[in-house]
Scaffold this motif. Structure first.
Motif, PDB file in Angstrom:
ATOM      1  N   SER A 315       0.830  -1.218   0.000  1.00 52.26           N
ATOM      2  CA  SER A 315       0.000   0.000   0.000  1.00 52.26           C
ATOM      3  C   SER A 315       0.859   1.261   0.000  1.00 52.26           C
ATOM      4  O   SER A 315       0.376   2.353  -0.280  1.00 52.26           O
ATOM      5  CB  SER A 315      -0.934  -0.014   1.205  1.00 52.26           C
ATOM      6  N   GLN A 316       2.174   1.110   0.279  1.00 49.83           N
ATOM      7  CA  GLN A 316       3.073   2.261   0.184  1.00 49.83           C
ATOM      8  C   GLN A 316       3.383   2.602  -1.265  1.00 49.83           C
ATOM      9  O   GLN A 316       3.889   3.687  -1.550  1.00 49.83           O
ATOM     10  CB  GLN A 316       4.393   1.956   0.906  1.00 49.83           C
ATOM     11  N   LEU A 317       3.111   1.682  -2.159  1.00 50.21           N
ATOM     12  CA  LEU A 317       3.383   1.922  -3.580  1.00 50.21           C
ATOM     13  C   LEU A 317       2.192   2.678  -4.181  1.00 50.21           C
ATOM     14  O   LEU A 317       1.391   2.118  -4.917  1.00 50.21           O
ATOM     15  CB  LEU A 317       3.598   0.591  -4.309  1.00 50.21           C
ATOM     16  N   ALA A 345       9.429 -15.460   3.671  1.00 50.80           N
ATOM     17  CA  ALA A 345       9.567 -14.223   4.434  1.00 50.80           C
ATOM     18  C   ALA A 345       9.770 -13.030   3.507  1.00 50.80           C
ATOM     19  O   ALA A 345       9.678 -11.880   3.919  1.00 50.80           O
ATOM     20  CB  ALA A 345      10.745 -14.344   5.395  1.00 50.80           C
ATOM     21  N   ALA A 346      10.039 -13.301   2.229  1.00 52.63           N
ATOM     22  CA  ALA A 346      10.270 -12.221   1.279  1.00 52.63           C
ATOM     23  C   ALA A 346       8.970 -11.461   1.014  1.00 52.63           C
ATOM     24  O   ALA A 346       7.882 -11.990   1.210  1.00 52.63           O
ATOM     25  CB  ALA A 346      10.809 -12.801  -0.029  1.00 52.63           C
ATOM     26  N   THR A 347       9.120 -10.208   0.568  1.00 50.68           N
ATOM     27  CA  THR A 347       7.952  -9.433   0.143  1.00 50.68           C
ATOM     28  C   THR A 347       7.570  -9.896  -1.252  1.00 50.68           C
ATOM     29  O   THR A 347       8.390  -9.879  -2.162  1.00 50.68           O
ATOM     30  CB  THR A 347       8.298  -7.926   0.112  1.00 50.68           C
ATOM     31  N   MET A 348       6.315 -10.348  -1.398  1.00 52.17           N
ATOM     32  CA  MET A 348       5.882 -10.878  -2.687  1.00 52.17           C
ATOM     33  C   MET A 348       5.178  -9.792  -3.489  1.00 52.17           C
ATOM     34  O   MET A 348       4.358  -9.059  -2.962  1.00 52.17           O
ATOM     35  CB  MET A 348       4.916 -12.043  -2.477  1.00 52.17           C
ATOM     36  N   MET A 349       5.529  -9.729  -4.745  1.00 50.00           N
ATOM     37  CA  MET A 349       4.890  -8.765  -5.637  1.00 50.00           C
ATOM     38  C   MET A 349       4.404  -9.467  -6.897  1.00 50.00           C
ATOM     39  O   MET A 349       5.202 -10.061  -7.620  1.00 50.00           O
ATOM     40  CB  MET A 349       5.889  -7.678  -6.060  1.00 50.00           C
ATOM     41  N   ARG A 350       3.093  -9.385  -7.131  1.00 51.38           N
ATOM     42  CA  ARG A 350       2.554  -9.899  -8.389  1.00 51.38           C
ATOM     43  C   ARG A 350       2.233  -8.704  -9.264  1.00 51.38           C
ATOM     44  O   ARG A 350       1.378  -7.884  -8.929  1.00 51.38           O
ATOM     45  CB  ARG A 350       1.292 -10.732  -8.161  1.00 51.38           C
TER      46      ARG A 350
END
Ligand SMILES: *Cc1c(COP(=O)(O)O)cnc(C)c1O
Length: 382
Positions: A315-317, A345-350
């Motif tokens: 949501s910061q994007l 643990a990684a931040t996932m981005m689709r």
């Protein structure tokens, strides 16, 4: 001037193509008849629109019009296919087989059937998201009646080899259901040759309206099982498979969006692939970024990356609209990523590209995401 934010969440839903809206509007205005009212011109006009749309939907997947039943979307189609096939074949067996990376509309349906006395096996895919044919074959039992495997995964975009899986199902007398919600307009689907009994379709991932979908039900069963029994009782619409007055405007929209998909897929896909690759090239050399899902067997529009040691909330994007996983499970850790066994643990981005994204938008998003990711990793390292 770029209009911000930029929409790169086309696997959650797509904008409605203006041509689709134009195809729908008459049926919300003067042509409001009930397609089942055969005695007058209002009903007959609506029925013609439904028949045309049925041809357009059947054409995209190379099926017969009699094999298409309208539903409210892929969630309902999945429920109808799985519950309908399970109950129709209850005398042959009570074992159902599916995969851990399926959509929740499949997983929660089989879990519910388990509470009703069915037995279920949920296979794990390999770490690239693909199912091993030998593990799938081993999981089939003598009392297995149905397997449910998606064609294109909605989070990582991998394409399962349903032709090979279907061949095994066919040999073992098992019905195969395929959730193809993310596949229409993304790859060629030929149900004349694919050994698939049931296929779920939806309009709103293919530039059509939300709330309309279809279930393909193979006419001539190639395995001993009965196809399905209806789950919605009433007026006996759709040959008893799904009662309820047909939503003419939605159906006309689905027909038009599938017509466009068929006509334009061959030029649209290479463009979207080039845009997706441009995004990936801008991000791939950042330390700690990895691509999720098989590199070869994947659709052109979906990029799923994990960023390790990064505490960013999506949501910061604010300038680029992407998601972490599927929209339906927003806020929870992805069950798909968990099943792959990669760094959870990684931040996932689709990041998912669509028909209306411009090259200027892609360049802006690439630079924006690169800055945000490198900024976040510098912060974490400090
Ligand atoms: C979106 C989606 C669904 C749900 O479809 P609706 O039409 O929104 O109900 C089911 N399966 C997959 C793979 C999806 O991507």
């Amino acid at each position: 001037m770029l209009k911000l934010p930029i929409y790169l969440d086309n696997a959650a839903t797509t904008p409605v193509d203006p041509r689709v809206l134009d195809a729908m509007l008459p049926y919300l205005k003067g042509e409001f008849g009930n397609p089942a009212s055969g005695s007058h011109v209002f009903g007959q006009t609506a029925a013609r629109a439904v028949a045309r749309a049925r041809e357009q939907v059947a054409a995209l997947v190379n099926a017969d019009v009699t094999e298409i039943a309208w539903t409210s979307g892929a969630t309902e189609s999945n429920n109808l296919a799985i519950k309908g096939a399970a109950y129709a074949n209850i005398k042959r067996g009570k074992h159902l087989l599916t995969v851990a990376t399926e959509h929740k509309a499949v997983l929660d349906t089989v879990q519910w059937l388990k509470t009703q006395g069915f037995e279920i096996t949920v296979l794990n895919p390999e770490s690239n998201g693909l199912i091993s044919l030998s593990k799938f074959t081993e999981a089939i039992r003598d009392d297995t009646v149905l397997a449910s495997v998606m064609l294109v995964n909605n989070e990582i975009g991998v394409i399962q080899d349903v032709a090979a899986l279907g061949k095994v199902c066919h040999e073992r007398g098992v019905l195969l259901h395929v959730d193809a919600a993310q596949a229409t307009g993304k790859l060629t689907i030929d149900l004349a040759t694919l050994p698939v009994n049931l296929m779920s379709l939806t309009a709103h991932k293919t530039y059509g309206p939300k709330g309309i979908g279809a279930l393909y039900v193979r006419r001539a069963p190639d395995v001993p099982g009965a196809p399905i029994i209806g789950q919605m009782h009433g007026g006996g619409h759709e040959r008893g498979l799904r009662s309820g007055t047909l939503a003419t405007h939605q159906i006309a929209g689905m027909g038009e969006c599938f017509r466009i998909a068929q006509a334009e897929m061959s030029i649209e896909i290479p463009r979207i692939r080039a845009q997706r690759d441009r995004l990936w090239r801008a991000l791939c050399d950042i330390n700690g970024v990895q691509l999720n899902g098989d590199l070869e067997a994947r659709v052109a529009n979906i990029l799923n990356i994990g960023v390790s040691d990064c505490d960013m909330q999506l949501s910061q994007l604010t300038e680029v609209s992407i998601s972490s996983a599927s929209a339906c499970t927003a806020g929870q850790a992805s069950h798909v990523i968990a099943a792959l066994g990669v760094d959870a643990a990684a931040t996932m981005m689709r990041i998912t590209v669509g028909r209306f994204n411009t090259n200027a938008e892609i360049d802006f998003a690439a630079q924006y995401l690169r800055e945000k990711i490198t900024g976040c990793r510098t912060r974490m390292a400090a």
